[in-house]
Design an enzyme around this catalytic site. Structure first.
Site, mmCIF file in Angstrom:
data_model
loop_
_atom_site.group_PDB
_atom_site.id
_atom_site.type_symbol
_atom_site.label_atom_id
_atom_site.label_comp_id
_atom_site.label_asym_id
_atom_site.label_seq_id
_atom_site.Cartn_x
_atom_site.Cartn_y
_atom_site.Cartn_z
ATOM 1 N N ASP A 10 -1.753 -14.069 9.806
ATOM 2 C CA ASP A 10 -2.058 -13.383 9.330
ATOM 3 C C ASP A 10 -2.908 -14.291 7.810
ATOM 4 O O ASP A 10 -2.463 -15.311 7.584
ATOM 5 C CB ASP A 10 -0.463 -12.585 8.890
ATOM 6 C CG ASP A 10 0.064 -11.755 7.594
ATOM 7 O OD1 ASP A 10 -0.962 -11.068 7.688
ATOM 8 O OD2 ASP A 10 1.205 -12.232 6.535
ATOM 9 N N ASP A 12 -2.144 -11.970 4.321
ATOM 10 C CA ASP A 12 -1.572 -11.718 2.922
ATOM 11 C C ASP A 12 0.447 -12.183 3.198
ATOM 12 O O ASP A 12 0.747 -11.548 3.847
ATOM 13 C CB ASP A 12 -1.420 -10.049 2.910
ATOM 14 C CG ASP A 12 -2.811 -9.700 2.154
ATOM 15 O OD1 ASP A 12 -3.157 -10.636 0.936
ATOM 16 O OD2 ASP A 12 -3.057 -8.611 2.805
ATOM 17 N N PRO A 128 -13.340 -7.039 3.365
ATOM 18 C CA PRO A 128 -13.843 -7.746 2.201
ATOM 19 C C PRO A 128 -12.490 -8.091 1.326
ATOM 20 O O PRO A 128 -12.977 -9.295 0.325
ATOM 21 C CB PRO A 128 -14.543 -6.012 1.289
ATOM 22 C CG PRO A 128 -14.605 -5.401 2.727
ATOM 23 C CD PRO A 128 -13.563 -5.385 3.303
HETATM 24 C C1 XBP Z 1 -1.520 -5.957 4.475
HETATM 25 C C2 XBP Z 1 -1.128 -5.562 3.305
HETATM 26 C C3 XBP Z 1 -2.539 -5.298 2.954
HETATM 27 C C4 XBP Z 1 -2.291 -5.923 1.388
HETATM 28 C C5 XBP Z 1 -3.680 -4.751 0.788
HETATM 29 O O1 XBP Z 1 -0.363 -6.791 5.439
HETATM 30 O O2 XBP Z 1 -0.550 -4.670 4.269
HETATM 31 O O3 XBP Z 1 -2.813 -3.301 2.661
HETATM 32 O O4 XBP Z 1 -1.266 -5.209 0.992
HETATM 33 O O5 XBP Z 1 -5.153 -4.907 1.350
HETATM 34 P P1 XBP Z 1 0.129 -7.861 6.833
HETATM 35 P P2 XBP Z 1 -5.532 -3.774 1.637
HETATM 36 O O6 XBP Z 1 -0.083 -9.460 5.809
HETATM 37 O O7 XBP Z 1 1.008 -7.713 7.233
HETATM 38 O O8 XBP Z 1 -1.651 -7.760 7.317
HETATM 39 O O9 XBP Z 1 -5.248 -3.458 0.071
HETATM 40 O O10 XBP Z 1 -7.305 -4.506 1.903
HETATM 41 O O11 XBP Z 1 -5.237 -3.374 2.835
HETATM 42 MG MG MG Z 2 1.975 -10.627 5.896
#
Ligand code: XBP
Ligand code: MG
Length: 251
Positions: A10, A12, A128
């Site tokens: 993963d 984020d 991106p």
């Molecule tokens: C990550 C997310 C993403 C980010 C924002 O979740 O939910 O939506 O918060 O990114 P995970 P975007 O780590 O579980 O994949 O604005 O590009 O969606």
């Molecule tokens: Mg995450």
């Protein structure tokens, strides 16, 4: 006995603490640019993280917190436009301010590469918004990953298992041959529903979550000079995560 073939990451919260100081700040800058007096505090953003995906999170916020707000262009168009502005700010934050990688991330990826373990990414964030962060690993690190599965590539985002099933299909691997790294209950649920063994590295937003079903829960992956704490699971007396432990969890 199956042998470890691939690590799936993963992004984020797992590779870097991007949510509080990256995505959240970018959403707020986008609101200001759009002339909206909305402000997502650290606390509110923690609640909004219950919804995966930036666009989905905006839709949820409109429904739950701004029911009186009716954009003239229609909600769908408005959310897409606002998310584009937010992505521009997010990428600016990454390039101008930077967000540090979490302990052990670069080390474990390099160890995997040196032992010909295959690598992939499975994230809810849009592509991106993923590649600039991956470049913090090394300028060419986008090429380290055989598959970067991101954003709208599947319709049902985490906690649905679709993104992990997509990665397994693309790599032609069985779940038993892979180990996943996640930071959130949603991420764990997605991986577990795809039958994947999962290591959870908690952070401030996720540390009180329920991680039943994780093979290992740690505060971070650690470094030889920066030990991690094992919060749950069979990590033995190790002070940092390495490939030997990854193999132990899979075999
Ligand atoms: C990550 C997310 C993403 C980010 C924002 O979740 O939910 O939506 O918060 O990114 P995970 P975007 O780590 O579980 O994949 O604005 O590009 O969606
Ligand atoms: Mg995450």
């Amino acid at each position: 006995m199956t042998s470890l073939q691939a690590l799936i990451f993963d992004v984020d919260g797992t590779m870097a603490d991007t949510e509080r100081d990256g995505h959240r700040v970018a959403f707020n800058r986008a609101f200001a640019e759009a002339g909206l007096d909305w402000e997502w505090s650290v606390k509110l953003y923690g609640k909004l993280l219950a919804i995966s995906g930036g666009k989905e999170r905006l839709h949820f916020y409109l429904r739950q917190y701004r029911p009186e707000f009716e954009p003239s262009e229609g909600e769908e168009q408005f959310v897409v436009r606002l998310h584009q502005i937010k992505s521009r700010y997010y990428q600016q934050i990454l390039s101008q301010e930077g967000i540090p990688l979490r302990p052990g991330i670069r080390r474990i990826l390099q160890e995997a590469r040196s032992q010909e373990i295959r690598l992939a990414i499975a994230t809810t964030a849009s592509l991106p918004n993923v590649t600039p962060l991956v470049k913090f690993l090394a300028p060419d690190a986008v090429n380290w990953f055989e598959v970067i599965a991101a954003g709208d590539i599947v319709t049902a985002k985490k906690p649905a298992p679709d993104i992990y099933q997509y990665v397994l299909q693309e790599m032609k691997l069985a779940p038993q041959q892979c180990l996943v790294f996640e930071d959130s209950p949603h991420g764990l649920a997605a991986a577990r529903q795809a039958d994947l063994t999962t290591v959870v590295t908690v952070n401030d937003y996720t540390k009180t979550g329920d991680f039943t079903g994780a093979a290992l829960v740690v505060d971070h992956l650690g470094e030889p000079e920066h030990p991690c704490t094992i919060l749950a699971g069979d990590g033995g007396d190790r002070h940092y995560f390495n490939l030997a432990l990854a193999r132990h969890l899979i075999d």
